[in-house]
Design a protein around this motif. Structure first.
Motif, mmCIF file in Angstrom:
data_model
loop_
_atom_site.group_PDB
_atom_site.id
_atom_site.type_symbol
_atom_site.label_atom_id
_atom_site.label_comp_id
_atom_site.label_asym_id
_atom_site.label_seq_id
_atom_site.Cartn_x
_atom_site.Cartn_y
_atom_site.Cartn_z
ATOM 1 N N HIS A 49 0.823 -1.205 0.000
ATOM 2 C CA HIS A 49 0.000 0.000 0.000
ATOM 3 C C HIS A 49 0.859 1.256 0.000
ATOM 4 O O HIS A 49 2.055 1.215 0.260
ATOM 5 N N GLU A 56 4.163 8.045 7.212
ATOM 6 C CA GLU A 56 4.140 7.100 8.317
ATOM 7 C C GLU A 56 5.520 7.000 8.935
ATOM 8 O O GLU A 56 6.530 7.072 8.242
ATOM 9 N N TYR A 58 7.436 4.227 11.386
ATOM 10 C CA TYR A 58 7.411 2.916 12.023
ATOM 11 C C TYR A 58 8.545 2.877 13.030
ATOM 12 O O TYR A 58 9.684 3.195 12.701
ATOM 13 N N ARG A 90 4.707 0.263 -0.072
ATOM 14 C CA ARG A 90 5.348 -0.405 1.064
ATOM 15 C C ARG A 90 4.686 -1.721 1.435
ATOM 16 O O ARG A 90 3.486 -1.913 1.229
ATOM 17 N N GLN A 106 0.841 7.747 11.926
ATOM 18 C CA GLN A 106 0.437 8.237 10.614
ATOM 19 C C GLN A 106 -0.131 9.639 10.783
ATOM 20 O O GLN A 106 -1.006 9.870 11.619
HETATM 21 ZN ZN ZN Z 1 -0.119 2.825 5.848
#
Ligand code: ZN
Length: 130
Positions: A49, A56, A58, A90, A106
């Protein structure tokens, strides 16, 4: 905002006990989504996606795995933080050895021009800890 909670506190329990916990509704977040995620050992997210507007971040809490980003594979392990621009395609997978537990934040790219150091205001107030 009218419905904004001044303070919200919830326990999300032990990281890794559920596949995904989204804190937006639990905490009434208004500027970002934060999720705590567990990808079981030997699994990959079943889709690739990208995002329209949101970047984002992580943060790997435990385990290790790989991120596929626009065709390039990156190894990541506990303690690593990764920022991904909205349009980057990703996917991620965990190692075969242990679950990958990670936090995902996000937010709309460019939405926070004031960093903490310039947005924070020192308040002249004495407090008493009990
Ligand atoms: Zn995402």
């Amino acid at each position: 905002m009218k419905d904004e909670k001044p303070v919200a506190l919830v326990s999300v329990g032990n990281f890794g006990s559920e596949p995904r916990r989204e804190l937006r509704s639990l905490l009434g977040l208004t500027g970002c989504e934060i999720s705590v995620n567990t990808l079981p050992a030997g699994q990959a997210v079943p889709f690739v996606h990208a995002h329209r507007e949101n970047e984002e971040v992580y943060l790997i809490l435990s385990g290790w795995g790989q991120f596929w980003l626009d065709g390039t594979v990156h190894n990541l392990a506990a303690g690593d933080a990764l920022r991904i621009a909205p349009a980057v395609e990703r996917c991620l997978r965990s190692s075969d050895v242990e679950p990958l537990v990670y936090l995902c934040v996000q937010a709309k790219a460019g939405a926070t021009p004031n960093v903490t150091q310039t947005d924070g205001v020192i308040v002249d107030r004495e407090i008493h800890w009990v």
